[in-house]
Design a protein around this motif. Structure first.
Motif, PDB file in Angstrom:
ATOM      1  N   THR A   1       0.804  -1.215   0.000  1.00  0.00           N
ATOM      2  CA  THR A   1       0.000   0.000   0.000  1.00  0.00           C
ATOM      3  C   THR A   1       0.840   1.270   0.000  1.00  0.00           C
ATOM      4  N   THR A   2       2.137   1.149   0.188  1.00  0.00           N
ATOM      5  CA  THR A   2       2.977   2.348   0.172  1.00  0.00           C
ATOM      6  C   THR A   2       3.206   2.781  -1.262  1.00  0.00           C
ATOM      7  N   THR A   3       3.103   4.045  -1.479  1.00  0.00           N
ATOM      8  CA  THR A   3       3.322   4.578  -2.827  1.00  0.00           C
ATOM      9  C   THR A   3       4.729   5.129  -2.919  1.00  0.00           C
ATOM     10  N   ARG A   4       5.330   4.934  -4.032  1.00  0.00           N
ATOM     11  CA  ARG A   4       6.668   5.462  -4.269  1.00  0.00           C
ATOM     12  C   ARG A   4       6.549   6.833  -4.938  1.00  0.00           C
ATOM     13  N   THR A   5       7.352   7.764  -4.473  1.00  0.00           N
ATOM     14  CA  THR A   5       7.364   9.102  -5.048  1.00  0.00           C
ATOM     15  C   THR A   5       8.436   9.155  -6.123  1.00  0.00           C
ATOM     16  N   SER A   6       8.095   9.775  -7.229  1.00  0.00           N
ATOM     17  CA  SER A   6       9.042   9.837  -8.336  1.00  0.00           C
ATOM     18  C   SER A   6      10.197  10.786  -8.013  1.00  0.00           C
ATOM     19  N   ALA A   7      11.312  10.564  -8.681  1.00  0.00           N
ATOM     20  CA  ALA A   7      12.516  11.356  -8.426  1.00  0.00           C
ATOM     21  C   ALA A   7      12.337  12.838  -8.748  1.00  0.00           C
ATOM     22  N   PRO A   8      11.679  13.223  -9.853  1.00  0.00           N
ATOM     23  CA  PRO A   8      11.490  14.667 -10.094  1.00  0.00           C
ATOM     24  C   PRO A   8      10.630  15.337  -9.023  1.00  0.00           C
ATOM     25  N   ARG A   9       9.662  14.600  -8.494  1.00  0.00           N
ATOM     26  CA  ARG A   9       8.814  15.168  -7.444  1.00  0.00           C
ATOM     27  C   ARG A   9       9.620  15.393  -6.165  1.00  0.00           C
ATOM     28  N   ILE A  10      10.494  14.447  -5.849  1.00  0.00           N
ATOM     29  CA  ILE A  10      11.352  14.599  -4.672  1.00  0.00           C
ATOM     30  C   ILE A  10      12.317  15.769  -4.869  1.00  0.00           C
ATOM     31  N   ALA A  11      12.877  15.880  -6.068  1.00  0.00           N
ATOM     32  CA  ALA A  11      13.793  16.985  -6.358  1.00  0.00           C
ATOM     33  C   ALA A  11      13.069  18.328  -6.255  1.00  0.00           C
ATOM     34  N   LEU A  12      11.827  18.380  -6.732  1.00  0.00           N
ATOM     35  CA  LEU A  12      11.053  19.618  -6.640  1.00  0.00           C
ATOM     36  C   LEU A  12      10.753  19.966  -5.186  1.00  0.00           C
ATOM     37  N   ARG A  13      10.447  18.946  -4.374  1.00  0.00           N
ATOM     38  CA  ARG A  13      10.225  19.192  -2.949  1.00  0.00           C
ATOM     39  C   ARG A  13      11.452  19.784  -2.285  1.00  0.00           C
ATOM     40  N   TYR A  14      12.619  19.195  -2.559  1.00  0.00           N
ATOM     41  CA  TYR A  14      13.850  19.720  -1.952  1.00  0.00           C
ATOM     42  C   TYR A  14      14.192  21.108  -2.491  1.00  0.00           C
ATOM     43  N   LEU A  15      13.907  21.365  -3.741  1.00  0.00           N
ATOM     44  CA  LEU A  15      14.149  22.686  -4.312  1.00  0.00           C
ATOM     45  C   LEU A  15      13.253  23.729  -3.641  1.00  0.00           C
ATOM     46  N   LEU A  16      11.984  23.387  -3.438  1.00  0.00           N
ATOM     47  CA  LEU A  16      11.076  24.309  -2.758  1.00  0.00           C
ATOM     48  C   LEU A  16      11.501  24.548  -1.319  1.00  0.00           C
ATOM     49  N   LEU A  17      11.933  23.487  -0.640  1.00  0.00           N
ATOM     50  CA  LEU A  17      12.366  23.644   0.743  1.00  0.00           C
ATOM     51  C   LEU A  17      13.614  24.511   0.849  1.00  0.00           C
ATOM     52  N   SER A  18      14.562  24.327  -0.060  1.00  0.00           N
ATOM     53  CA  SER A  18      15.772  25.156  -0.020  1.00  0.00           C
ATOM     54  C   SER A  18      15.472  26.602  -0.403  1.00  0.00           C
ATOM     55  N   ALA A  19      14.553  26.826  -1.354  1.00  0.00           N
ATOM     56  CA  ALA A  19      14.159  28.193  -1.697  1.00  0.00           C
ATOM     57  C   ALA A  19      13.459  28.862  -0.519  1.00  0.00           C
ATOM     58  N   PHE A  20      12.641  28.094   0.208  1.00  0.00           N
ATOM     59  CA  PHE A  20      11.989  28.636   1.403  1.00  0.00           C
ATOM     60  C   PHE A  20      13.020  29.001   2.465  1.00  0.00           C
ATOM     61  N   ALA A  21      14.014  28.136   2.661  1.00  0.00           N
ATOM     62  CA  ALA A  21      15.044  28.401   3.673  1.00  0.00           C
ATOM     63  C   ALA A  21      15.848  29.648   3.319  1.00  0.00           C
ATOM     64  N   CYS A  22      16.195  29.791   2.060  1.00  0.00           N
ATOM     65  CA  CYS A  22      16.949  30.980   1.632  1.00  0.00           C
ATOM     66  C   CYS A  22      16.109  32.245   1.776  1.00  0.00           C
ATOM     67  N   THR A  23      14.852  32.173   1.419  1.00  0.00           N
ATOM     68  CA  THR A  23      13.974  33.339   1.540  1.00  0.00           C
ATOM     69  C   THR A  23      13.786  33.730   3.001  1.00  0.00           C
ATOM     70  N   THR A  24      13.630  32.739   3.864  1.00  0.00           N
ATOM     71  CA  THR A  24      13.471  33.016   5.289  1.00  0.00           C
ATOM     72  C   THR A  24      14.738  33.633   5.876  1.00  0.00           C
ATOM     73  N   ALA A  25      15.898  33.115   5.474  1.00  0.00           N
ATOM     74  CA  ALA A  25      17.162  33.683   5.957  1.00  0.00           C
ATOM     75  C   ALA A  25      17.313  35.130   5.494  1.00  0.00           C
ATOM     76  N   LEU A  26      16.920  35.411   4.268  1.00  0.00           N
ATOM     77  CA  LEU A  26      16.999  36.773   3.745  1.00  0.00           C
ATOM     78  C   LEU A  26      16.046  37.704   4.498  1.00  0.00           C
ATOM     79  N   ILE A  27      14.864  37.217   4.827  1.00  0.00           N
ATOM     80  CA  ILE A  27      13.921  38.028   5.604  1.00  0.00           C
ATOM     81  C   ILE A  27      14.502  38.344   6.975  1.00  0.00           C
ATOM     82  N   VAL A  28      15.110  37.361   7.610  1.00  0.00           N
ATOM     83  CA  VAL A  28      15.712  37.576   8.933  1.00  0.00           C
ATOM     84  C   VAL A  28      16.831  38.608   8.846  1.00  0.00           C
ATOM     85  N   LEU A  29      17.664  38.516   7.819  1.00  0.00           N
ATOM     86  CA  LEU A  29      18.743  39.501   7.652  1.00  0.00           C
ATOM     87  C   LEU A  29      18.202  40.906   7.414  1.00  0.00           C
TER      88      LEU A  29
END
Length: 84
Positions: free
Chosen positions: A6-34
């Protein structure tokens, strides 16, 4: 015994997009704090800024980047929910 997995496998582009969004969020948050830190230092007088441009720029750019950070976080969360 022969039950389907019943476990679904996530495709590699979807995982890469998730990590890209998370890193963009982290950079944006760091810039806001600065930017907020620069605005606070300028407002208290600890940063030499005779005209106050640092304070206004920090507040303005932080206000512009905050909805972007919120959108990136919500996109990341929606991709994470759909993947699991």
């Amino acid at each position: 015994m022969d039950t389907p997995d019943t476990t679904t496998r996530t495709s590699a582009p979807r995982i890469a997009l998730r990590y890209l969004l998370l890193s963009a969020f982290a950079c944006t948050t760091a810039l806001i704090v600065l930017l907020v830190g620069e605005a606070m230092l300028s407002a208290t007088g600890l940063l030499f800024d005779p005209h106050g441009y640092g304070m206004f720029a920090g507040i303005l750019f932080a206000a512009i980047l905050t909805p972007l950070a919120l959108m990136l976080w919500l996109l990341y969360r929606s991709l994470r929910r759909r993947g699991n």
